[in-house]
Enzyme design. Structure first.
Site, PDB file in Angstrom:
ATOM      1  N   ASP A   1       0.848  -1.194   0.000  1.00 60.83           N
ATOM      2  CA  ASP A   1       0.000   0.000   0.000  1.00 60.83           C
ATOM      3  C   ASP A   1       0.885   1.247   0.000  1.00 60.83           C
ATOM      4  OD1 ASP A   1      -1.876   2.125   0.702  1.00 60.83           O
ATOM      5  OD2 ASP A   1      -3.264   0.493   1.133  1.00 60.83           O
TER       6      ASP A   1
ATOM      7  N   SER B   1      -6.958   4.345  -1.599  1.00 68.21           N
ATOM      8  CA  SER B   1      -6.818   2.892  -1.725  1.00 68.21           C
ATOM      9  C   SER B   1      -8.110   2.188  -2.120  1.00 68.21           C
ATOM     10  CB  SER B   1      -6.323   2.303  -0.404  1.00 68.21           C
ATOM     11  OG  SER B   1      -5.025   2.739  -0.148  1.00 68.21           O
TER      12      SER B   1
ATOM     13  N   THR C   1      -8.035  -1.706   1.291  1.00 65.02           N
ATOM     14  CA  THR C   1      -7.406  -2.663   0.374  1.00 65.02           C
ATOM     15  C   THR C   1      -7.929  -4.093   0.584  1.00 65.02           C
ATOM     16  OG1 THR C   1      -5.505  -1.200   0.260  1.00 65.02           O
ATOM     17  CG2 THR C   1      -5.187  -3.429  -0.556  1.00 65.02           C
TER      18      THR C   1
ATOM     19  N   PHE D   1      -4.855  -9.113  15.304  1.00 65.97           N
ATOM     20  CA  PHE D   1      -3.800  -8.998  16.304  1.00 65.97           C
ATOM     21  C   PHE D   1      -3.664  -7.640  16.971  1.00 65.97           C
ATOM     22  CE2 PHE D   1      -2.786 -12.429  13.316  1.00 65.97           C
ATOM     23  CZ  PHE D   1      -2.860 -13.486  14.216  1.00 65.97           C
ATOM     24  N   GLU D   2      -4.481  -6.697  16.567  1.00 62.81           N
ATOM     25  CA  GLU D   2      -4.497  -5.372  17.215  1.00 62.81           C
ATOM     26  C   GLU D   2      -5.919  -4.826  17.139  1.00 62.81           C
ATOM     27  OE1 GLU D   2      -1.956  -2.690  18.463  1.00 62.81           O
ATOM     28  OE2 GLU D   2      -1.418  -4.689  19.111  1.00 62.81           O
TER      29      GLU D   2
ATOM     30  N   HIS E   1       2.351   8.495   5.319  1.00 65.95           N
ATOM     31  CA  HIS E   1       1.425   9.564   5.723  1.00 65.95           C
ATOM     32  C   HIS E   1       1.977  10.324   6.935  1.00 65.95           C
ATOM     33  CE1 HIS E   1      -1.876   9.085   2.973  1.00 65.95           C
ATOM     34  NE2 HIS E   1      -2.087   7.827   3.291  1.00 65.95           N
TER      35      HIS E   1
ATOM     36  N   ASP F   1      -1.002   0.147  -4.817  1.00 68.22           N
ATOM     37  CA  ASP F   1      -2.272   0.755  -5.214  1.00 68.22           C
ATOM     38  C   ASP F   1      -2.068   2.190  -5.707  1.00 68.22           C
ATOM     39  OD1 ASP F   1      -1.535   1.391  -2.626  1.00 68.22           O
ATOM     40  OD2 ASP F   1      -3.521   1.092  -1.757  1.00 68.22           O
ATOM     41  N   HIS F   2      -1.078   2.876  -5.120  1.00 72.37           N
ATOM     42  CA  HIS F   2      -0.791   4.265  -5.485  1.00 72.37           C
ATOM     43  C   HIS F   2       0.572   4.598  -4.909  1.00 72.37           C
ATOM     44  CE1 HIS F   2      -1.458   5.167  -1.313  1.00 72.37           C
ATOM     45  NE2 HIS F   2      -2.569   4.469  -1.371  1.00 72.37           N
TER      46      HIS F   2
ATOM     47  N   HIS G   1      -0.957  10.934  -0.879  1.00 76.19           N
ATOM     48  CA  HIS G   1      -0.602  10.031  -1.973  1.00 76.19           C
ATOM     49  C   HIS G   1      -0.061  10.847  -3.144  1.00 76.19           C
ATOM     50  CE1 HIS G   1      -3.842   7.014  -0.415  1.00 76.19           C
ATOM     51  NE2 HIS G   1      -2.893   7.253   0.455  1.00 76.19           N
TER      52      HIS G   1
END
Ligand SMILES: [Zn+2]
Length: 524
Positions: A68, A118, A183, A310-311, A363, A404-405, A489
């Site tokens: 991603d 995304s 995604t 897991f989170e 980001h 994706d970008h 992005h």
């Protein structure tokens, strides 16, 4: 290793190699190669190319890897960092997928965005159609905020995962992001709003019609619920789902098992983690895991279905994973486990693996974490090659690696070969053998090789003096030009890498949605 030390060690090695190869004094060089190496490597590449042949077998299996936000500058920088972590200059290093025989460029615009998020980009790859900003696997005639389930159903685009399920194959999804994030969700969910991950994210009323939305009869389901309540065909096929986003599946009455201060986000009172286990029980043994010990205890040989969350939100960055309170598997470990579940199916499988947090670190303007996650993504691909080879499935598996970008991430200045990729720019000196010095800007200040066009790394009050700053620190934020809370992005093409059946169809300049058509051509 400190960057000065690193390149000093490297320089010493290079000098040693030179002095043993030649009796007389030779100029200081930055790379370890002998002159002949360049030619030999080029010739080897040509010979390799001659032995390539189009693999026109039917793909029994397809694995789609999406980094991603993994633009080309991210791949280059991660490749260099991985090499430098092995005490090499780094530029000559190859990530696992750098060795794939076929590549193409992917145009990532969506129906209504020049630079995309995304949701439409994964929709393009997953369904074969370009679509709208923020929408998941519904066509571009869908209204923003559409809450009517019947309308959404009529706009629905079928994903490659759904097609694979229809072919009777097993399917799986692995991500370091929330499993309800854009995604991974584009493969199983159909919705006008990517943010509708739990029912609490749905609006009370439809923004267009004013009709009741959240929890109403005939209203669209939230993404977590869509994952549990997929069609019976997909329910049977979707064997393994591993990633983050636990609280989107838990009722607000339950505290998170790992962080008791966090609560579930569901208002409908449902515990979808338990619904996963019960709704799959008629097909085979189903399990839910939320920590590393439970994940390790899941034995693919005598289990069929595994949901691992897991989170509460995204899983840890690879750079931070060792500090996770309850422990969590790496992307490589999750991918390995998913493959071992899916390889049991004699009809083959479709697996999607997302390196989801490359994007998040970008980001945040934080190159170190973005690159470490990219290296781990490459490791997961290498593990896939190894597992498929061992099991004899490699030549029947189409593997596609793409993004994706892109992001506004740049590699700039004239750093010398082997200069720490996270460090300050130091140019090749004017006289051979002279020490490397920092390159300086118009005001006499050094700058880093890596930077962003925008984001939190911008210093609106002027450039800081980085002379004594450790820019290789994991928390360092690279400088940016335009101050923004989150870096954005970027709109240039991303790369596609492919190997296996029909991989030769990945070529030239492609529209992103053509990736779906390559996968379907390989599967049919
Ligand atoms: Zn993003």
């Amino acid at each position: 290793m400190n960057r000065h030390l690193c390149s000093a060690v490297f320089l010493a090695v290079a000098l040693l190699a030179q002095s043993t190869a030649h009796a007389q004094a030779t100029p200081v060089v930055q790379g370890p190669e002998a002159v002949a190496d360049w030619f030999t490597a080029g010739q080897a590449f040509i010979e390799q190319g001659k032995s390539l042949h189009d693999n026109n077998r039917r793909a029994k299996n397809v694995v789609l890897f999406v980094g991603d936000g993994m633009g080309i500058s991210t791949i280059t920088a991660a490749r260099i960092l991985e090499g430098q972590l092995k005490n090499k200059p780094g530029e000559e290093n190859r990530l696992s997928f750098d060795r794939f025989p076929y590549t193409a460029l992917s145009k990532t615009y969506s129906w209504d965005q020049q630079t995309s998020d995304s949701a439409p980009t994964m929709t393009a790859m997953a369904t074969g159609y370009k679509a709208r900003e923020g929408m998941l696997s519904v066509n571009h005639t869908t209204a923003r905020g559409e809450c009517n389930a019947a309308v959404v159903e009529s706009k629905k685009l079928r994903s490659v995962l759904e097609h694979a399920a229809e072919m009777g194959k097993s399917t799986g999804i692995v991500s370091t992001a929330r499993i309800t994030h854009a995604t991974p969700a584009a493969l199983y969910a159909h919705t006008a709003m990517r943010d509708w991950e739990a029912d609490s994210n749905l609006p009370v009323t439809d923004i267009n019609t004013g009709a009741a939305c959240r929890g109403a009869d005939g209203a669209v389901k939230d993404i977590a619920r869509q994952m549990i309540e997929v069609s019976p065909q997909v329910r049977k096929s979707l064997k393994v789902v591993l990633g983050g986003g636990r609280t989107y599946f838990m009722p607000s009455s339950l505290n998170d098992p790992e962080y008791p201060k966090d609560k579930g986000r569901r208002l409908d009172g449902r515990d979808l983690t338990q619904d996963w286990v019960t709704s799959r029980a008629s097909f085979g043994r189903a399990s839910y895991a939320w920590n590393k010990a439970q994940f390790d205890a899941f034995e693919p040989a005598n289990n069929s279905y595994l949901l691992g969350l897991f989170e509460p939100s995204h899983v840890q960055y690879e750079a931070d994973r060792a500090n996770d309170p309850a422990g969590e598997p790496s992307l490589t470990e999750m991918t390995d486990k998913a493959l071992r579940v899916l390889l049991k199916d004699p009809k083959g499988f479709f697996l999607h693996v997302e390196g989801g947090r490359i994007d998040h670190a970008h980001h945040a303007g934080n190159a170190s974490r973005a690159l470490t996650d990219t290296i781990e993504f490459s490791n997961a691909i290498q593990r896939t090659l190894d597992v498929l080879k061992t099991s004899g499935a490699l030549e029947d598996t189409l593997i596609i690696v793409t993004a994706d970008h892109s992001h506004t991430f740049t590699i700039a200045g004239y750093p010398s070969r082997g200069n720490h990729i996270l460090g300050l720019v130091r140019e090749v000196p004017a006289k051979d053998g002279a020490p490397l010095k920092n390159s300086l800007d118009a005001n006499g200040r050094p700058f880093t090789t890596l930077a962003y066009t925008n984001g939190p790394g911008a210093r609106p009050n002027g450039r800081p003096d980085l002379t004594n700053v450790d820019t290789t620190h994991v928390d360092f934020l690279q400088e940016a030009t335009v101050p923004l809370a989150a870096e954005t992005h970027a709109g240039e093409d991303v790369a596609i890498y492919a190997r296996g059946p029909k991989a030769h169809l990945v070529r030239g300049s492609m529209e992103q949605n053509w990736i779906f058509h390559v996968m379907m051509e390989a599967l049919k």
